[in-house]
Design a protein around this motif. Structure first.
Motif, PDB file in Angstrom:
ATOM      1  N   UNK A 191       0.819  -1.207   0.000  1.00 32.80           N
ATOM      2  CA  UNK A 191       0.000   0.000   0.000  1.00 32.80           C
ATOM      3  C   UNK A 191       0.861   1.269   0.000  1.00 32.80           C
ATOM      4  N   UNK A 192       2.061   1.135   0.590  1.00 32.16           N
ATOM      5  CA  UNK A 192       2.987   2.273   0.616  1.00 32.16           C
ATOM      6  C   UNK A 192       3.378   2.652  -0.806  1.00 32.16           C
ATOM      7  N   UNK A 194       1.633   1.916  -3.457  1.00 34.21           N
ATOM      8  CA  UNK A 194       0.448   2.434  -4.147  1.00 34.21           C
ATOM      9  C   UNK A 194       0.221   3.897  -3.795  1.00 34.21           C
ATOM     10  N   UNK A 195       0.387   4.205  -2.507  1.00 33.71           N
ATOM     11  CA  UNK A 195       0.191   5.590  -2.067  1.00 33.71           C
ATOM     12  C   UNK A 195       1.151   6.510  -2.815  1.00 33.71           C
ATOM     13  N   UNK A 196       2.387   6.067  -2.966  1.00 33.23           N
ATOM     14  CA  UNK A 196       3.376   6.901  -3.651  1.00 33.23           C
ATOM     15  C   UNK A 196       3.009   7.080  -5.121  1.00 33.23           C
ATOM     16  N   UNK A 197       2.428   6.067  -5.711  1.00 31.74           N
ATOM     17  CA  UNK A 197       2.030   6.219  -7.117  1.00 31.74           C
ATOM     18  C   UNK A 197       0.886   7.217  -7.245  1.00 31.74           C
ATOM     19  N   UNK A 198      -0.077   7.135  -6.307  1.00 26.90           N
ATOM     20  CA  UNK A 198      -1.164   8.114  -6.345  1.00 26.90           C
ATOM     21  C   UNK A 198      -0.594   9.517  -6.146  1.00 26.90           C
ATOM     22  N   UNK A 199       0.460   9.600  -5.320  1.00 27.74           N
ATOM     23  CA  UNK A 199       1.099  10.892  -5.073  1.00 27.74           C
ATOM     24  C   UNK A 199       1.986  11.327  -6.237  1.00 27.74           C
ATOM     25  N   UNK A 200       1.989  10.571  -7.303  1.00 26.26           N
ATOM     26  CA  UNK A 200       2.658  11.030  -8.508  1.00 26.26           C
ATOM     27  C   UNK A 200       4.136  10.714  -8.601  1.00 26.26           C
ATOM     28  N   UNK A 201       4.641   9.838  -7.728  1.00 25.73           N
ATOM     29  CA  UNK A 201       6.049   9.461  -7.833  1.00 25.73           C
ATOM     30  C   UNK A 201       6.190   8.353  -8.877  1.00 25.73           C
TER      31      UNK A 201
ATOM     32  N   UNK B  73      -1.858   9.479 -10.853  1.00 28.53           N
ATOM     33  CA  UNK B  73      -1.739  10.890 -10.490  1.00 28.53           C
ATOM     34  C   UNK B  73      -2.531  11.803 -11.423  1.00 28.53           C
ATOM     35  N   UNK B  87       4.468   7.389   4.711  1.00 30.65           N
ATOM     36  CA  UNK B  87       5.894   7.183   4.455  1.00 30.65           C
ATOM     37  C   UNK B  87       6.638   7.313   5.782  1.00 30.65           C
TER      38      UNK B  87
END
Ligand SMILES: Nc1ncnc2c1ncn2[C@@H]1O[C@H](COP(=O)(O)OP(=O)(O)O)[C@@H](O)[C@H]1O
Ligand SMILES: [Mg+2]
Lengths: 301, 362
Positions: A191-192, A194-201, B73, B87
Motif C-alpha cells: 500500500x505504501x 500504491x500511495x506513492x504512485x497516487x502521489x505522482x512518484x 496521479x 511514508x
C-alpha cells in the motif's frame, strides 16, 4: 476449600524464583566456552607468533606469549616481503583489492537493488521467468564458467585488468543480491508503494524517496556479503588478473607459499592477519545492523 | 466535482476472474460504499478506478474523461488505505507535501494547502512528528489529509477504519461523514462493515464474487434486499429464513409446515411466481413483535424460548417457528429464560420473499 488455599501463606506468589547456576545453565555456558576456545585458539596462536622474532619461533613454544614482542614481521609483511619480482609486500595487493572492492560493491549493489525493486514492485510480463533464470544462475558451478569468461574478457580487452575482475564480481553477485533485495522490497507493504504512485512518484522517485530510506538494514547486509565475498575471493583473482593487479589474497598466497629461503612464520602470520582485517572490521562496525537486516529479510509479510 | 463511471469492467489475475463485466455509475458528490465479504473484489475495483491495476477489459471514466490508461496521479483522485501507508521516514508535513512536490506546486501553495488540511483534520500539532510517533487514529487522519491536500474531486477509501478499535472507528466514521458534507466531493468507500456502510452511504453497492448484487440506498437495501445473499449479509443479527412453498391461485400464500401466511398486501417484484413454487420467507429479528404488541400482527404464534442472548439495549431470543430456527428481539429489560412461552407476531408485508432456486426477490 477455596478459603484454605487462599489463606495458605506458603502458596507461590510474585515472580518465580530462578536459580543462577542451574544444571542447564552450567551445561550451556560450558559448551559455549569450549566452542569459543576452539575458534579463538588459532587466532591467538597467529597473533602471538606474528609478534615473535624468528629465533624465538625456532624454540618451538607455539602457545607461549612473545618474550620480546616485535612489530618487524608486520612491517615486513606489509611493505617488504617479496612475491616474484615485486618486493613491496602486501601493500600493493591491499590497494589492488581496494580498487577492485569499491567499484564492485557499488556497481553490484546499485544494479541488484534496482533489479530487486523492479521485480518486487513493477512486475512486468515475464518478470517471474526472468527472476527464475537469475536464481538458477546462482547454482551453476563456477568452474564451468571460468574459461568462457577468460575468452569474453579477452574479447572486450579487460583480461588482466582490475576492471575485468570488477565486472566478474558484479555479475556473479547479481543472483544472490537480487534475491536479497527482491525479498526485502516484497516485505515492504504494497500500500505504501500504491500511495506513492497516487502521489505522482514514478519508478525512480519511489525508489529513491520511499524505498531507499526504508532499506538501510538490507543494504548493510548486502555490503557485508559483498565485502567478505570479494575480499576473500582467490579463484577469480588469480585467473583474471596479472601480477601487477593481483588482489591481496593472491599475494598473500604467494608470500606464504614462496619456496625461496626459510619459512618466515611470523611474517606469514602477520600477512594473513592483515588480509583478514578488512572483513573483520566491517563485521565489528555493522554487526548489529547485519543481524537486524537478516531478520528483516526473514520475516517477510 | 466529478462523476465516476465504470463500463463492462473485467479484471483477471491470470486465470482467476476477479471482476466480471462490472458496471457502475456514480453521480457527482455521491458517497458510494462498496460493501462485501472479504475477497469479493472490492479493493480490486477500487484499485482499477485509481489506476493502480491494469484492467483486463472495459473502460473507466472520471468526469466524463476516459482514464482507462491514465496514470493514478492524472486521474484527479486521492486515496486512503487500510494500513494508512504513511511514508515512515517523513514527518507528517513531509507526507502531506510529497504528492504536491511531485506535482511541482509552488512552495507557498503547498504551505497553504497543508495548513488548510491540517486545520480541517485537527492535526496541526502533529505536523513535525514522524508517523511512528502517532496513534492509529492520528495516522489515519494524516492519511486522509494526504488525500485532502491533493484538492481532488474523487476520494477513494479502502477500509480506512478497519485497523482502529471500536471507539475510534465510530469517531472517525462521523468525521468522514462530516468531511463529505463539507467538501461535497465524490467518495467511493470500501468496507466489509455493514454499520459503516449503512451510516455513511448515499448508495451501497453490495458485492460478491466480482459482481454487484444490488446497488441502492441503504434503506432499500435493508428493507427490500434484491436477493437472499444481500438479505443475509445486511442486518445483524441475521434475518430468519423460513423454507416453504407458494400456494393459492395467485401464488400469494406462503406455506411452511402447517402454517399458511397470507401475502395479499405484500409488494411482489416482477419475478414470475407459480402455485407450488419453492420459496423462502425472510423475517428480520427486529421486525418481530412480542407479547401485547404481537396481538395486532397479521401472523401470530406462541413459541418456546430456547436460548437468551442479552445485549444491553435489547435481548436476542432463539426459538423455533414452524419447525425452523427463529430469532427475535425483545426489550433489554425483558425477563425471559429458556423454557418460557412467548407470544410473537410479524407483518409479512414487511418480510422478504425469495425464490429457493434463484434466490432472487419475489
Ligand atoms: N495480486 C493478486 N493476484 C491474484 N489474485 C488476487 C490478487 N489480488 C487479489 N486477488 C484475488 O482477488 C479476489 C478479490 O480480492 P480483493 O479485491 O482484495 O477483495 P476484497 O478487497 O473485497 O477483500 C480475492 O479472491 C483475491 O484472492
Ligand atoms: Mg480489500
Amino acid at each position: 476449600m477455596v478459603d484454605s488455599a487462599l489463606n495458605n501463606a506458603a502458596e507461590p506468589r510474585g515472580p518465580k524464583p530462578k536459580r543462577a547456576f542451574s544444571r542447564a545453565n552450567i551445561f550451556i555456558y560450558g559448551t559455549l566456552l569450549l566452542v569459543s576456545i576452539y575458534y579463538l585458539l588459532p587466532l591467538y596462536v597467529m597473533i602471538v607468533t606474528s609478534l615473535k622474532g624468528m629465533p624465538e619461533i625456532r624454540l618451538g613454544n607455539v602457545f607461549g606469549p612473545p618474550l620480546e614482542p616485535t612489530f618487524q614481521p608486520w612491517i615486513k609483511a606489509w611493505a617488504e616481503a617479496c612475491t616474484g619480482i615485486n618486493c613491496d609486500g602486501l601493500s600493493r595487493g591491499f590497494w589492488n583489492s581496494v580498487k577492485i572492492l569499491i567499484p564492485s560493491i557499488v556497481l553490484s549493489i546499485l544494479i541488484a537493488s534496482v533489479n530487486g525493486y523492479a521485480l518486487a514492485n513493477w512486475k512486468f510480463k515475464g518478470s517471474e521467468t526472468f527472476f527464475t533464470i537469475l536464481i538458477i544462475g546462482a547454482f551453476i558451478p563456477y568452474q564451468t564458467m571460468l574459461y568462457p569468461i577468460v575468452i569474453m574478457l579477452r574479447e572486450i580487452k579487460l583480461m588482466g585488468s582490475i576492471w575485468g575482475l570488477v565486472l566478474v564480481h558484479t555479475v556473479f553477485g547479481m543472483p544472490i543480491l537480487t534475491l536479497l533485495f527482491r525479498n526485502y522490497f516484497t516485505s515492504i507493504p504494497e500500500e505504501l508503494f500504491k500511495a506513492a504512485r497516487v502521489d505522482g512518484a514514478g519508478f525512480w522517485g519511489i525508489y529513491f524517496k520511499i524505498m531507499l530510506p526504508m532499506s538501510l538494514p538490507i543494504f548493510v547486509v548486502a555490503i557485508i556479503l559483498q565485502v567478505t565475498g570479494i575480499w576473500n575471493d582467490f579463484l577469480f583473482g588469480v585467473i583474471y588478473t596479472k601480477p601487477d593487479t593481483y588482489p591481496m589474497t593472491v599475494q598473500l598466497n604467494n608470500i606464504v607459499n614462496s619456496v625461496q629461503g626459510v619459512k618466515e612464520y611470523n611474517v606469514n602470520m602477520a600477512a594473513t592477519l592483515l588480509t583478514g582485517l578488512v572483513p573483520l572490521v566491517i563485521y565489528f562496525i555493522s554487526g548489529k545492523l547485519f543481524v537486524r537486516g537478516i531478520a528483516a529479510g526473514a520475516v517477510k509479510g | 466535482m466529478a462523476t465516476v463511471s465504470v463500463k463492462d469492467l473485467v479484471l483477471n489475475f491470470g486465470s482467476v476472474k476477479v471482476l466480471r463485466d462490472l458496471n457502475l455509475n456514480i453521480p457527482t458528490g455521491e458517497f458510494l460504499v462498496l460493501l462485501g465479504a472479504s475477497g469479493s473484489g472490492k479493493s480490486t475495483l477500487l484499485n482499477c478506478i485509481a489506476g493502480l491495476l491494469d484492467v483486463t477489459d472495459g473502460q473507466i471514466f472520471i468526469d466524463d474523461k476516459n482514464v482507462t490508461w491514465s496514470e493514478p496521479k492524472d486521474r484527479g483522485i486521492g486515496m486512503v488505505f487500510q494500513s494508512y501507508a504513511l511514508y515512515p521516514q517523513m514527518t507528517v508535513k513531509g507526507n502531506l507535501s510529497f504528492g504536491l512536490k511531485n506535482a511541482g506546486l509552488p512552495k507557498a501553495e503547498i504551505e497553504k494547502r497543508i495548513e488548510r488540511a491540517a486545520s480541517v483534520l485537527q492535526i496541526e500539532p502533529l505536523l513535525d512528528r514522524k508517523p511512528s510517533a502517532l496513534s492509529g487514529g492520528q495516522r489515519q487522519r494524516v492519511a486522509i489529509g494526504r488525500a485532502l491536500v491533493r484538492d481532488v474531486d474523487v476520494f477513494l477509501f479502502d477500509e480506512p477504519l478497519s485497523n482502529l478499535d471500536a471507539k475510534l472507528r465510530a469517531d472517525l466514521r462521523v468525521e468522514i461523514k462530516r468531511l463529505h458534507q463539507k467538501l461535497k466531493n465524490t467518495m467511493i468507500y470500501v468496507t466489509h462493515d455493514q454499520v459503516e456502510a449503512m451510516t455513511l452511504a448515499d448508495r451501497i453497492a453490495v458485492m460478491s464474487q466480482g459482481i454487484i448484487l444490488q446497488l441502492d440506498t441503504p434503506t432499500t437495501i435493508y428493507n427490500r434486499p434484491a436477493n437472499k445473499y444481500v438479505a443475509g449479509f445486511i442486518g445483524s443479527p441475521e434475518m430468519n429464513f423460513l423454507n416453504g412453498e407458494l400456494s393459492g391461485a395467485k401464488a400469494n400464500v406462503f406455506e411452511t409446515s402447517d402454517k399458511k401466511i397470507k401475502l395479499t398486501s405484500y409488494e411482489f417484484s416482477d419475478e414470475e411466481r407459480n402455485n407450488g413454487q419453492q420459496a423462502i420467507l425472510g423475517v428480520r429479528p427486529e421486525q418481530v413483535a412480542v407479547a401485547d404488541q404481537a396481538t395486532a400482527m397479521p401472523v401470530t404464534e406462541t413459541v418456546e424460548v430456547e436460548l437468551v442472548e442479552p445485549m444491553g439495549a435489547d435481548t436476542l431470543v432463539w426459538s423455533t417457528y414452524a419447525g425452523q430456527p427463529f430469532r427475535f428481539r425483545m426489550e433489554g429489560t425483558a425477563n425471559v429464560s429458556p423454557g418460557d412461552k412467548v407470544k410473537i407476531g410479524f407483518d409479512p408485508t414487511k418480510a422478504s420473499l425469495f425464490d429457493t432456486n434463484s434466490e432472487l426477490r419475489l
